[in-house]
Design an enzyme around this catalytic site. Structure first.
Site, PDB file in Angstrom:
ATOM      1  N   GLU A 101     -47.816 -43.978 -12.142  1.00 32.26           N
ATOM      2  CA  GLU A 101     -46.295 -44.597 -12.556  1.00 32.26           C
ATOM      3  C   GLU A 101     -46.656 -46.151 -12.609  1.00 32.26           C
ATOM      4  O   GLU A 101     -47.100 -46.802 -11.428  1.00 32.26           O
ATOM      5  CB  GLU A 101     -45.340 -44.163 -11.570  1.00 32.26           C
ATOM      6  CG  GLU A 101     -44.807 -42.807 -11.594  1.00 32.26           C
ATOM      7  CD  GLU A 101     -43.646 -42.914 -12.538  1.00 32.26           C
ATOM      8  OE1 GLU A 101     -43.336 -43.734 -13.420  1.00 32.26           O
ATOM      9  OE2 GLU A 101     -43.107 -41.444 -12.364  1.00 32.26           O
ATOM     10  N   HIS A 173     -46.553 -39.223 -20.769  1.00 34.00           N
ATOM     11  CA  HIS A 173     -45.449 -38.222 -20.619  1.00 34.00           C
ATOM     12  C   HIS A 173     -44.576 -38.109 -21.870  1.00 34.00           C
ATOM     13  O   HIS A 173     -44.440 -36.822 -22.050  1.00 34.00           O
ATOM     14  CB  HIS A 173     -44.684 -39.052 -19.479  1.00 34.00           C
ATOM     15  CG  HIS A 173     -43.675 -37.929 -18.612  1.00 34.00           C
ATOM     16  ND1 HIS A 173     -42.954 -38.390 -17.664  1.00 34.00           N
ATOM     17  CD2 HIS A 173     -43.616 -36.684 -18.722  1.00 34.00           C
ATOM     18  CE1 HIS A 173     -42.042 -37.116 -17.264  1.00 34.00           C
ATOM     19  NE2 HIS A 173     -42.830 -36.135 -17.747  1.00 34.00           N
ATOM     20  N   ASP A 183     -41.891 -42.260 -21.920  1.00 37.85           N
ATOM     21  CA  ASP A 183     -43.053 -43.225 -21.279  1.00 37.85           C
ATOM     22  C   ASP A 183     -44.182 -42.814 -21.556  1.00 37.85           C
ATOM     23  O   ASP A 183     -44.489 -41.489 -21.774  1.00 37.85           O
ATOM     24  CB  ASP A 183     -42.707 -43.150 -19.717  1.00 37.85           C
ATOM     25  CG  ASP A 183     -42.600 -41.746 -19.040  1.00 37.85           C
ATOM     26  OD1 ASP A 183     -41.659 -40.915 -19.943  1.00 37.85           O
ATOM     27  OD2 ASP A 183     -42.878 -41.678 -17.876  1.00 37.85           O
TER      28      ASP A 183
END
Length: 278
Positions: A101, A173, A183
């Site tokens: 992330e 993703h 994303d």
């Protein structure tokens, strides 16, 4: 960077910060690396959220805009970052991938006053935003740019993980859940990452095409200190084919047939271009 017992360490044997998330499952053998953005207001806030059970989501790594790293799960444990997903015929990528992330607000909306605003209310300066149409969507919108140190750290981390686990591919993703997710978005230089990591072009994206929104200088390197190239400035509306990205700077081929610049290659600032459909 190095990995010891599925934990990330500095080369001097000191571990990176580690806070274990409850949002994980059992052991797995990772095959893929999946990149995300947090769509939040900061890395610290994102870490706090992913440590809560009610989040029902996590990742293995949260990477801040300053290059800081927090690990949330061992790399051989399935964290809940992919959700309903499919890649190369494999369903449920949580059980087959490592998730990173990156602290990034993601998609932004322009207000009537011309400001860029995230869904959670934070505002962003125009120089930190790129306008683009996401490959899985049809509308033009703003996207927060990633920082240079963030991308450099992400690349080093990706190299470390791919080497340690012999990962087969790096994807977004948006690639494994294209109907649900956007994303890491158009601001993430996936082509450059794939080229560095695997020595081959990105097969998940088509070529990315931009056009200039102003009469724009094109330079010999990624920064305003580099000299302008002959043919500068490029007229507004000049089409550009993206080759590479370093922070807020894009290396491009100039595709403006009208002005006879098919062979011109250089660097432009992302603030003054927008992505268009090919």
């Amino acid at each position: 960077m190095k990995i010891v017992n599925h934990r990330l360490y500095h080369d001097d044997d000191t571990p990176y910060p580690y806070q274990e998330t409850p949002n994980k499952s059992g052991e797995m053998i990772p095959r893929f690396l999946v990149m995300h953005y947090t769509a939040g207001s900061g890395a610290e806030q994102s870490v706090k959220w992913l440590l809560q059970r009610r989040a029902r989501a996590s990742a293995h790594i949260v990477l801040g805009r300053d290059g800081s790293i927090t690990q949330l799960a061992p790399f051989n444990i399935a964290s809940w970052h992919a959700g309903v997903s499919n890649w190369k015929g494999i369903k449920g990528l949580n059980q087959h991938s490592i998730g990173i992330e990156l602290d990034n607000a993601g998609p932004l909306t322009r207000t009537a006053e011309g400001d860029w605003v995230a869904w959670f209310g934070d505002q962003y300066a125009s120089e930190d935003v790129i306008e683009a149409i996401h490959k899985n969507r049809s509308t033009l919108q703003g996207w927060q740019l990633y920082t240079r140190i963030q991308l450099e750290t992400a690349l080093e981390l990706s190299e470390t993980l791919i080497r340690e686990y012999n990962l087969e591919d790096i994807v977004g993703h948006e690639d494994i859940a294209p109907r649900r997710k956007t994303d890491p978005g158009p601001a993430f230089p996936m082509e450059t990452f794939r080229s560095h990591l695997y020595g081959r072009p990105d097969m998940t994206n088509e070529e990315i095409l931009y056009e200039t929104t102003v009469n724009l200088n094109i330079r010999s390197g990624p920064g305003s200190t580099f000299p302008m190239l002959e043919g500068s400035p490029l007229p507004q509306g000049t089409r550009l084919d993206l080759l590479e990205q370093e922070g807020n700077w894009l290396q491009v081929d100039v595709l403006d047939e009208v002005n006879g610049m098919m062979d011109l290659e250089g660097w432009v600032h992302a603030r003054y271009v927008r992505q268009i459909q090919r």
